[in-house]
Write an enzyme that holds these catalytic residues in place. Structure first.
Site, PDB file in Angstrom:
ATOM      1  N   CYS A   2       0.845  -1.198   0.000  1.00  0.00           N
ATOM      2  CA  CYS A   2       0.000   0.000   0.000  1.00  0.00           C
ATOM      3  C   CYS A   2       0.881   1.248   0.000  1.00  0.00           C
ATOM      4  CB  CYS A   2      -0.869  -0.001   1.262  1.00  0.00           C
ATOM      5  SG  CYS A   2      -1.797  -1.515   1.440  1.00  0.00           S
ATOM      6  N   ARG A  27       2.944   1.567  -7.852  1.00  0.00           N
ATOM      7  CA  ARG A  27       3.084   0.377  -6.988  1.00  0.00           C
ATOM      8  C   ARG A  27       1.902  -0.572  -7.149  1.00  0.00           C
ATOM      9  NH1 ARG A  27       5.847   2.261  -1.864  1.00  0.00           N
ATOM     10  NH2 ARG A  27       4.504   0.867  -0.755  1.00  0.00           N
ATOM     11  N   TRP A  74      -3.331  -1.845  -1.539  1.00  0.00           N
ATOM     12  CA  TRP A  74      -3.045  -3.086  -2.270  1.00  0.00           C
ATOM     13  C   TRP A  74      -3.599  -4.184  -1.371  1.00  0.00           C
ATOM     14  CZ3 TRP A  74      -0.969  -5.097  -6.736  1.00  0.00           C
ATOM     15  CH2 TRP A  74      -0.528  -6.410  -6.703  1.00  0.00           C
ATOM     16  N   ASN A 100       0.137  -0.028   6.125  1.00  0.00           N
ATOM     17  CA  ASN A 100       0.754  -0.840   5.073  1.00  0.00           C
ATOM     18  C   ASN A 100       1.368  -2.036   5.788  1.00  0.00           C
ATOM     19  OD1 ASN A 100       1.996  -1.850   2.828  1.00  0.00           O
ATOM     20  ND2 ASN A 100       3.656  -0.336   2.790  1.00  0.00           N
ATOM     21  N   GLY A 101       1.024  -3.266   5.366  1.00  0.00           N
ATOM     22  CA  GLY A 101       1.590  -4.449   6.024  1.00  0.00           C
ATOM     23  C   GLY A 101       0.495  -5.436   6.386  1.00  0.00           C
ATOM     24  N   GLU A 482      13.365 -22.203 -14.735  1.00  0.00           N
ATOM     25  CA  GLU A 482      13.089 -20.792 -14.439  1.00  0.00           C
ATOM     26  C   GLU A 482      14.302 -19.936 -14.786  1.00  0.00           C
ATOM     27  OE1 GLU A 482      10.664 -19.088 -14.100  1.00  0.00           O
ATOM     28  OE2 GLU A 482      11.368 -17.207 -13.239  1.00  0.00           O
ATOM     29  N   LYS A 486      14.254 -16.698 -17.385  1.00  0.00           N
ATOM     30  CA  LYS A 486      14.715 -15.360 -16.960  1.00  0.00           C
ATOM     31  C   LYS A 486      15.741 -14.826 -17.954  1.00  0.00           C
ATOM     32  CE  LYS A 486      12.241 -14.101 -14.678  1.00  0.00           C
ATOM     33  NZ  LYS A 486      11.245 -15.088 -14.745  1.00  0.00           N
ATOM     34  N   GLU A 489      14.099 -14.083 -21.511  1.00  0.00           N
ATOM     35  CA  GLU A 489      13.070 -13.056 -21.668  1.00  0.00           C
ATOM     36  C   GLU A 489      13.599 -11.641 -21.442  1.00  0.00           C
ATOM     37  OE1 GLU A 489       9.708 -12.902 -19.011  1.00  0.00           O
ATOM     38  OE2 GLU A 489      10.795 -13.864 -17.424  1.00  0.00           O
ATOM     39  N   HIS A 505      21.073 -37.608 -24.742  1.00  0.00           N
ATOM     40  CA  HIS A 505      20.104 -38.145 -25.714  1.00  0.00           C
ATOM     41  C   HIS A 505      19.836 -37.177 -26.849  1.00  0.00           C
ATOM     42  CE1 HIS A 505      19.427 -41.582 -23.134  1.00  0.00           C
ATOM     43  NE2 HIS A 505      19.339 -40.757 -22.116  1.00  0.00           N
ATOM     44  N   LYS A 604       3.253  -7.738 -18.895  1.00  0.00           N
ATOM     45  CA  LYS A 604       3.317  -8.223 -17.516  1.00  0.00           C
ATOM     46  C   LYS A 604       2.216  -9.244 -17.254  1.00  0.00           C
ATOM     47  CE  LYS A 604       4.596  -8.807 -13.389  1.00  0.00           C
ATOM     48  NZ  LYS A 604       5.774  -9.704 -13.173  1.00  0.00           N
TER      49      LYS A 604
HETATM   50  C1  AGP Z   1       7.705 -14.550 -16.243  1.00  0.00           C
HETATM   51  O1  AGP Z   1       8.857 -13.800 -15.960  1.00  0.00           O
HETATM   52  C2  AGP Z   1       6.823 -13.882 -17.279  1.00  0.00           C
HETATM   53  N1  AGP Z   1       6.500 -12.560 -16.923  1.00  0.00           N
HETATM   54  C3  AGP Z   1       5.617 -14.742 -17.643  1.00  0.00           C
HETATM   55  O2  AGP Z   1       6.093 -16.015 -18.004  1.00  0.00           O
HETATM   56  C4  AGP Z   1       4.574 -14.937 -16.512  1.00  0.00           C
HETATM   57  O3  AGP Z   1       5.118 -15.737 -15.501  1.00  0.00           O
HETATM   58  C5  AGP Z   1       3.352 -15.650 -17.107  1.00  0.00           C
HETATM   59  O4  AGP Z   1       2.804 -14.806 -18.096  1.00  0.00           O
HETATM   60  C6  AGP Z   1       2.292 -15.979 -16.065  1.00  0.00           C
HETATM   61  O5  AGP Z   1       1.805 -14.793 -15.489  1.00  0.00           O
HETATM   62  P1  AGP Z   1       0.873 -14.910 -14.169  1.00  0.00           P
HETATM   63  O6  AGP Z   1       1.716 -15.538 -13.123  1.00  0.00           O
HETATM   64  O7  AGP Z   1       0.466 -13.513 -13.858  1.00  0.00           O
HETATM   65  O8  AGP Z   1      -0.291 -15.797 -14.531  1.00  0.00           O
END
Ligand code: AGP
Length: 609
Positions: A2, A27, A74, A100-101, A482, A486, A489, A505, A604
């Site tokens: 928040c 935020r 938030w 906030n918290g 993962e 990272k 992307e 393989h 996002k």
């Molecule tokens: C991950 O770094 C990406 N931004 C993307 O793969 C993301 O994890 C995916 O779109 C899922 O988003 P969500 O967790 O909001 O569902």
């Protein structure tokens, strides 16, 4: 998280409060409100939605007064709506607070206050604080605030106003940020520097346990025992944009460094350090209910999908339930075998991902019980799942998910321990051992993040490579997935994660001299075989960076370099092992001049199919 603002001085408060909150919009929030001392009465105006909705609500009738507080919410406890918005007041309206918290023990306090006749209007934890002020009021503002602080547990930035002492604002903090801006005949309060930087750069950065009484003419700081505290003025030399990132260059780096707090907040109310047990008050599952579940699906996209793969290992090994993990966009088209004895867990940071929502609806249509694991209160996943477990990572702004991932795998581990105890597949001693290890994680993560120079060097050294491989076995393979995402992307380097045992393989054909290969080696039961795979790629002149536990004397004999993480339980290792991979990706992207927070082609939250 928040956003909090406060003003006391010679000018009208409302304009500053609204402007300050607008500087905190980045935020993320779902509602907003202000409280202004209008004469002898506190006037409170708040509503769900964006700041524009609040401005529209008070347009033409702006609260008049030179003292006030404001808040962008938030949501953590209680869905986004008008009555859950801050500020919150007690029944008399004479005590008002913004927060906030997370107040961890709010339910117990709320029950006690209701028995005393207090009438609550909201579902929030925060409202308890306003009623506590009224209940404990002893005629002295500072004294009463101290009494309240002795009653509450959890994390907080709190800002108080009362009609009994209308020329003061009191603020305090624990585990959440709070700053005081020092003006001439006026002073400002904010959860974050961007809100005040246009009015003053002279600040007091509040520390945990400090209680500040703020008037127009000065700021007086003390501790809970009344001992005066002399604060050093911190002059902010950031520009406004840098201030939004808390002084970090990018949101992604800020969010990587917020992981100790995100992990701590997500454990709050669930990890009992004294009894070393796990509880999910929001689930209240029973042994009978868990005995009826004979299969679990975990469905998600991207990073959340990778968290689901980690969750599979946890649930199968600790709770002994068969688990299938699916990419959401595949799940919905493969006629999954689901019935009333199936639990479908969907994981989504945003809670709005279209493919994941479609999978959730498909699972429900087929009769599954559903559980949402999401970071956004009131999101579509939260609303449409039968039950929801929130991660408390706070708003994640960078497209590349970091703190959401670590809190997602934390949630999955806590869930697996919880379900394993309910099903009797996880012994009490082993469960206590895991919970004890979890309690150490925030500090271990903090320490790891304080020693990143070697990671920066590797990232710069290999940033010009066009291919990279991430290898691991078991949970290390899940984390490698993962790490590869990272790097891909945000640096646009082609990266692939491979099960280390599968390399020979086919993909081994791609391992040639100079190709960077990151090998994760934290899983003791497959460690020797992982070292063998490391030697396989080394024999083909790859450049190998190993990720292993502090004290590992073997890896450095075979790898070109080793990044060490704190020694921990193999199930907790993913929470640590992913951090160097996040930082490698970040610094590689930086070296390549990529747009770290907004990578090309990506959004996002993918709200389209
Ligand atoms: C991950 O770094 C990406 N931004 C993307 O793969 C993301 O994890 C995916 O779109 C899922 O988003 P969500 O967790 O909001 O569902």
């Amino acid at each position: 998280m928040c956003g909090i603002v406060g003003y006391i001085g010679k000018e009208q408060a409302a304009p500053f409060l609204l402007d300050g909150m607008s500087k905190l919009e980045y935020r993320g929030y779902d509602s907003a409100g202000i409280a202004v001392m209008e004469g002898a009465k506190i006037r409170l105006e708040k509503c769900v939605g964006r700041l524009e909705a609040l401005r529209a609500k008070i347009a033409g009738d702006m609260p008049v007064g030179t003292i006030g507080i404001g808040h962008t919410r938030w949501a953590t406890h209680g869905r986004p709506c008008d009555r859950n918005s801050h500020p919150h007041a007690d029944s008399s309206g004479k005590f008002v607070v913004v927060h906030n918290g997370i107040i961890e023990n709010y339910l117990v306090l709320k029950e006690q206050l209701i028995e005393k006749g207090h009438v609550f209007l909201s579902e929030t934890d925060t409202e308890v604080v306003a009623h506590l002020m009224a209940d404990l009021w002893d005629g002295d503002f500072e004294s009463t605030v101290k009494k309240v602080l002795k009653e509450i547990k959890g994390s907080y930035s709190l800002v108080f106003m009362t009609e009994y002492e209308p020329k003061k604002i009191i603020c305090t903090k624990k585990d959440n940020p709070l700053v005081i801006g020092l003006g001439e005949g006026e002073n400002f309060i904010a959860s974050d520097i961007p809100a005040i930087i246009s009015r003053t750069r002279r600040t007091f950065i509040m520390s945990d346990g400090e209680i500040a009484t703020v008037s127009a003419d000065g700021v007086w700081v003390q501790d809970i025992n009344g001992t005066p505290i002399s604060k050093k003025v911190f002059v902010v030399n950031w520009n406004a944009e840098a201030a939004e990132k808390g002084g970090f260059e990018h949101f992604m780096l800020k969010e990587i460094y917020e992981q100790p707090k995100a992990i701590r907040d997500t454990m709050t109310g669930r990890v009992d350090k004294e009894t070393e047990t796990i509880a999910f008050p929001e689930l209240n599952w029973t042994p009978e209910m868990m005995a009826s579940i004979n299969k679990i699906f975990i469905v998600a996209c991207g990073t959340a999908y990778h968290a689901g793969i980690v969750g599979k290992y946890y649930l199968e090994q600790l709770a002994r339930v068969p688990v299938e993990v699916d990419i959401a966009s595949e799940f919905r088209y493969r006629s999954p075998l689901i019935d009333g004895n199936t639990l479908c867990i969907v994981i989504s940071q945003s809670g709005e991902t279209s493919d994941t929502l479609a999978a959730l609806r498909e699972a429900k249509k087929l009769g599954a019980r559903t559980l949402g694991v999401t970071n956004v209160v009131g999101s579509a996943v939260a609303r449409e799942s039968d039950q929801v477990v929130y991660t408390y990572a706070g708003p994640e702004i960078a497209v590349a998910s970091t703190k959401a991932y670590t809190t997602q795998i934390l949630a999955m581990l806590m869930l697996a321990i919880y379900v394993g105890r309910l099903r009797g597949t996880l012994g009490e001693a082993r469960a206590k051992e895991l919970v004890h290890g979890l309690g150490l994680v925030p500090e271990q993560v903090h320490e790891l993040l304080e020693n990143v120079d070697q990671i920066k060097v590797f990232a710069r050294q290999y940033a010009s490579c066009e291919d990279a491989f991430f290898l691991g076995r078991s949970l290390d393979y899940a984390v490698a997935l993962e790490g590869a995402l990272k790097l891909k992307e945000i640096s646009y380097i082609h990266a692939e994660a491979y099960a280390a045992g599968e390399l020979k393989h086919g993909t081994l054909a791609l391992i040639v001299e100079g190709v960077p290969v990151i090998v994760l080696a934290t899983q003791s039961d497959v460690y020797d075989k992982t070292v063998s795979n490391l030697q396989e790629v080394k024999a083909r002149e790859a450049v190998v960076i190993a990720i292993g536990f502090v004290g590992d004397e073997v890896l450095k004999q075979h790898a070109d370099s080793v990044i060490y993480i704190p020694k921990t339980d193999k199930y907790i290792a993913p929470l640590m092992a992913v951090l160097p991979l996040q930082l490698l990706a970040y610094y590689a992207a930086l070296t390549r001049g990529c747009d770290v927070d907004k990578p090309r082609n990506l959004a996002k939250s993918v709200t389209v199919e």
